[in-house]
Design an enzyme around this catalytic site. Structure first.
Site, PDB file in Angstrom:
ATOM      1  N   HIS A   1       0.775  -1.195   0.008  1.00 43.01           N
ATOM      2  CA  HIS A   1       0.156  -0.186  -0.201  1.00 43.01           C
ATOM      3  C   HIS A   1       0.912   1.182  -0.069  1.00 43.01           C
ATOM      4  CE1 HIS A   1      -3.725  -2.266   1.590  1.00 43.01           C
ATOM      5  NE2 HIS A   1      -3.351  -2.415   0.408  1.00 43.01           N
TER       6      HIS A   1
ATOM      7  N   GLU B   1     -26.553  12.549 -13.804  1.00 40.49           N
ATOM      8  CA  GLU B   1     -26.163  11.248 -13.161  1.00 40.49           C
ATOM      9  C   GLU B   1     -27.269  10.144 -13.203  1.00 40.49           C
ATOM     10  OE1 GLU B   1     -24.252  13.090  -9.081  1.00 40.49           O
ATOM     11  OE2 GLU B   1     -25.841  14.152  -9.823  1.00 40.49           O
TER      12      GLU B   1
ATOM     13  N   ASP C   1     -22.060   7.999 -10.953  1.00 40.78           N
ATOM     14  CA  ASP C   1     -23.408   7.815 -10.556  1.00 40.78           C
ATOM     15  C   ASP C   1     -24.062   7.381 -12.081  1.00 40.78           C
ATOM     16  OD1 ASP C   1     -23.754   7.934  -7.839  1.00 40.78           O
ATOM     17  OD2 ASP C   1     -23.987   9.938  -7.902  1.00 40.78           O
TER      18      ASP C   1
ATOM     19  N   CYS D   1     -17.342  15.597 -14.986  1.00 40.97           N
ATOM     20  CA  CYS D   1     -16.459  15.801 -13.527  1.00 40.97           C
ATOM     21  C   CYS D   1     -16.369  14.372 -12.937  1.00 40.97           C
ATOM     22  CB  CYS D   1     -17.309  16.728 -12.740  1.00 40.97           C
ATOM     23  SG  CYS D   1     -19.135  16.534 -12.066  1.00 40.97           S
TER      24      CYS D   1
END
Length: 677
Positions: free
Chosen positions: A302, A539, A563, A610
Site C-alpha cells: 500500500h 447522473e 453515478d 466531472c
C-alpha cells in the site's frame, strides 16, 4: 465436520486475484458476508479455517493466486453468494500480474554507470531517477506505562483511542478520495476494517480485565497479529502486516497522547526505512523527500501504491543491507530498474545528472505546456479543469494548469464538521474559492448528501437503499433549512464575483429543474445578485433522456459518470462483486452521454464531465469524441489529459467514439482503446 443437525454445504473455488487474497478483497468479502443471514467459512488446502467476517482470519489463510479454497456454510444461498463474489475478484483487476521488475531491469535502466560502483538490486515500485542524500527512518517505538487504572477506566481509554484512530484514518481516506485516487482511498478504507476487527477488540479487553493497562494490552494483541501475518508464506499477504502496524500506531498514539510522526529536514532527502506504513508515506511531502527505499515491502504494498500516486520514485525489497549505508551518503535511485547505487564517483555523478536531465527534459515537455489551453491536435478547445473543494488547494491546481474548477463538492463543508455550517461560514468559503480562482470559472455543486455520504448530526432517516432514496436535490427539497442558506451564501458571493457557476445534483425530472431554479431565482432576486450560469448534473439516465427538453433552459450540463454508470448498469459501484464491472466506457453509458451532448449542441449549450472518466486517459478521448468540451479531473492529472488530447484531431476522436458506441460491452471498448495509440 458438522455436529449439528443442520445440513452443511460446501464448494471449492479458485482464487483469481493475481496478487492473492490480500487486504482489499478480504475487506470487501467481510463487508458482504456481514449482510448475509448465515455464517460462511473458508478452508485452505491445509485444513485451516477462517470466518469470512473476520479480516485477520481471512488474511491468515495465506491464499495465493490460483489457490483452491473451500467455502462452507449452512446456507446454500450464502454459499453461492460468497463463491460468486470470490470468483469475481471482489473488485480486483484480474489481468495477469506483471512479472518481477528485477528480471527485465536491464532493458529499463534509466542510467548505465561506467566503472565500479556499489549497486543494490531491489524491486521497482515507482518510476523515476533521482540523486540525493540518504536519511534513515526508524520504526516508531512506544514507551509503555506501568500504571494501571480500573478495568472501567482502561476500557474507556481504549474505546476513546479506537474512536480517535477511526477519525484520523477516516480523515486520511477522505483526503485521498478528494486529492488522490480511488486506490489510495480504498487503502484507508481497508484500514478502517482492520481497526474494527472484533476479535482484536475483544482480546484487548480480555487482557484489560486480567490486569493489563490499555496500551500494553492493545500492543500485545496487535503485535501478535503482525507476527502472524508476517509469517504467512505469501509475500503480498505478509505485506499486510505493515497495514496492521499502521493501524496499531494510530491507536497507540491516541492511547499515549502522542502526535503523529512528521518528517523535518533542511533539504530534500532519500528516505531509507525497513518499511513504511501507508500513513507514513501519505504524510511525506514531495518538497522534502526525493525518493523512498525500503528493506522490505513489494511493488503491490500500500505504501508503494501511495508513492506512485504522489509521483515519488521508490525501490522496495532491497534487503537489510541498505540499513548499513551511512546517513548522508550520496545515492542514485533508478525507480524504473529497481536499483540503488551508493556513493558514485564524480564522473559517475556527472553521468547520472546528465541522464536525469535528459529524462526531466522529456517529462518537462508536458509540464511546460500545462498552461496552454486544452485542445485537440486541430485546435478544438477542451477546457481542462480540476476538482477542488478547499480554497487553500486552488493555487496548486492553477499552477498545475487547471483552467477552472469544474466541481466544488460543497458537502465537504458538512462532512468535515460536527454541526451544520451556517450561511456566513459557507459564504466565507465560497468567497475565498472565487477569489483564489483569479477570474477562472468556479462551478459549485449544491449539497449532495446521501448515498455513500452520510452526516450523522443531520438526523436523516436510515434508508435501505440510500442511492435510490433521499439524496442530492431531493434532500435539498426536503430540507429547505439546508438548501436556502446555501443558495443565499452562493448568491451573496455572486454579487461580487462574475466567475460563479452553480449546478444541481441528481436531477431526474424536468420538474426537479424547474423547482430548484425557481428557488434559486427567488433568493437571487431577494439578494440582488446578477444572473449567473446555472446547470444540472446528468447522473440519472432519465436526465440524459430528457436532455433535449432540459437543454432549452439550462446553461450547461455536467455529467457525473460515476453515478450515471451505476444507475445505467444497475450496478452498485461500491458492491464487491460488481464494482470492477461498473465501467463508464460501457456503450450503454456512452450512448446516454452521446444523447446529452447532441441535445446540448442543438441548443448551443456545453457539456462537461466531472466524474472519474474525465481523468481516465483513454475514456477522455471517447468523451471528447462524443462532444464533451470540459473535463474536470484531479489537479495532478490536468497536464496529462491535456497532453493526451493534443495527439489527436477531433475527427479521429469522433471516429473512435462511434466505434465504441457500436460495441457490445465495456471489455470490448477497453480493447479498442488499448489498440488506439
Amino acid at each position: 465436520m458438522n455436529t449439528s443437525n443442520n445440513k452443511t454445504y460446501q464448494q471449492n473455488v479458485i482464487i483469481p486475484n493475481p496478487l492473492g487474497f490480500h487486504a482489499r478483497p478480504a475487506t470487501q468479502l467481510s463487508k458482504l458476508v456481514k449482510k448475509l443471514d448465515a455464517p460462511v467459512f473458508l478452508e485452505n488446502s491445509d485444513g485451516k479455517r477462517a470466518n469470512t467476517r473476520k479480516m485477520f482470519e481471512l488474511l491468515g489463510l495465506g491464499l495465493a493466486s490460483g489457490s483452491v479454497v473451500t467455502v462452507i456454510s449452512e446456507s446454500q444461498e450464502a454459499l453461492t453468494t460468497v463463491v460468486k463474489a470470490i470468483a469475481s475478484g471482489l473488485g480486483d483487476d484480474l489481468s495477469p500480474a506483471k512479472g518481477n521488475p528485477a528480471k527485465d531491469s536491464q532493458s529499463k535502466l534509466l542510467w548505465q554507470p561506467q566503472g565500479d560502483i556499489i549497486c543494490h538490486q531491489g524491486v521497482a515500485a515507482s518510476d523515476g531517477l533521482v540523486i540525493g542524500k540518504i536519511m534513515h527512518y526508524r520504526q516508531q517505538h512506544f514507551a509503555l506505562p506501568d500504571t494501571v487504572g480500573t478495568v472501567a477506566e482502561e476500557t474507556a481509554a481504549f474505546r476513546r483511542a479506537l474512536q480517535a484512530a477511526e477519525e484520523t484514518i477516516e480523515a486520511m481516506r477522505q483526503a485521498a478520495s478528494e486529492k488522490a485516487s480511488a486506490d489510495q482511498s480504498e487503502i484507508f478504507a481497508a484500514h478502517l476494517s482492520l481497526l474494527d476487527d472484533k476479535d482484536m477488540v475483544a482480546d484487548t479487553i480480555t487482557l484489560i480485565t486480567q490486569g493489563e493497562n490499555a496500551a500494553k494490552a492493545y500492543k500485545k494483541v496487535s503485535d501478535t497479529r503482525i507476527a502472524e501475518l508476517s509469517a504467512v508464506d505469501n509475500a503480498n499477504i505478509a505485506a499486510r502486516a505493515t497495514d496492521v502496524r499502521d493501524v496499531r500506531n494510530h491507536v497507540m498514539n491516541a492511547l499515549l497522547g502522542i502526535d503523529a510522526r512528521q518528517f523535518h529536514v533542511k533539504a530534500p532527502v532519500i528516505i531509507c526505512a525497513e518499511d513504511l506504513t501507508p500513513s507514513d508515506t501519505a504524510r511525506l511531502k514531495p518538497e522534502q523527500v526525493l525518493a523512498i527505499i525500503t528493506a522490505l515491502g513489494g511493488p503491490t504494498s500500500h505504501s508503494a501504491i501511495i508513492a506512485r500516486g504522489m509521483g515519488m520514485p521508490a525501490v522496495v525489497a532491497l534487503g537489510n543491507k541498505i540499513r548499513a549505508i551511512p546517513d548522508g551518503s550520496t545515492l542514485v535511485i533508478d525507480g524504473n530498474a529497481g536499483r540503488v547505487y551508493v556513493n558514485p564517483s564524480d564522473e559517475q555523478l556527472t553521468s547520472a545528472q546528465q541522464a536525469k536531465e535528459k529524462l526531466q527534459a522529456a517529462l518537462a515537455k508536458n509540464w511546460a505546456r500545462r498552461m496552454e489551453a486544452g485542445q485537440t491536435a486541430d485546435g478544438t478547445l477542451i477546457n481542462i479543469s480540476a476538482n477542488v473543494n478547499h480554497p487553500e488547494d486552488v493555487p496548486a491546481a492553477l499552477d498545475l494548469g487547471a483552467e477552472g474548477v469544474g466541481l466544488m463538492r460543497t458537502e465537504f463543508l458538512y462532512l468535515e464538521r460536527d454541526c451544520i455550517p451556517d450561511e456566513e461560514v459557507q459564504e466565507k468559503t465560497y468567497r475565498a474559492m472565487a477569489q483564489a480562482m483569479q477570474g477562472k470559472p468556479l462551478i459549485i455543486r449544491t449539497l449532495d448528501i446521501g448515498g455513500d455520504k452520510e452526516v450523522d448530526y443531520l438526523g436523516l432517516a436510515h434508508e435501505d437503499n440510500a442511492f435510490l432514496g433521499i439524496r442530492g436535490i431531493r434532500l435539498c427539497f426536503e430540507r429547505p433549512d439546508l438548501f436556502i442558506p446555501q443558495l443565499r451564501a452562493i448568491c451573496r458571493v455572486a454579487k461580487d464575483f462574475d466567475n460563479i457557476h452553480l449546478m444541481f445534483p441528481m436531477i431526474g425530472k424536468f420538474s426537479d429543474w424547474q423547482r430548484a431554479k425557481a428557488l434559486l431565482d427567488d433568493v437571487r432576486e431577494e439578494i440582488g445578485a446578477p444572473v449567473f450560469p446555472v446547470g444540472v448534473m446528468v447522473e440519472v439516465p432519465s436526465a440524459a433522456l430528457l436532455a433535449n427538453s432540459l437543454a432549452k433552459h439550462v446553461d450547461f450540463f455536467s455529467i457525473g459518470t460515476n453515478d450515471l454508470t451505476q444507475y445505467t448498469l444497475a450496478m452498485d459501484r461500491m458492491h464487491p462483486l460488481l464494482a470492477n464491472q461498473a465501467d463508464a466506457v460501457h456503450p450503454a453509458v456512452l450512448c446516454l452521454i452521446n444523447i446529452t451532448a447532441q441535445a446540448a449542441a442543438k441548443h448551443d449549450k456545453w457539456v462537461g464531465v466531472c466524474g472519474g472518466a474525465a481523468g481516465d486517459k483513454d475514456a477522455a478521448k471517447l468523451l471528447v469524441g462524443l462532444g464533451v468540451r470540459e473535463l474536470s479531473v484531479p489537479a495532478p492529472q490536468v497536464a496529462t489529459i491535456k497532453a493526451v488530447l493534443r495527439h489527436y484531431t477531433l475527427s479521429e476522436l469522433q471516429t473512435l467514439a462511434q466505434k465504441a458506441l457500436a460495441l457490445g460491452g465495456a471489455v470490448a471498448v477497453r480493447e479498442l482503446l488499448k489498440a488506439h495509440h
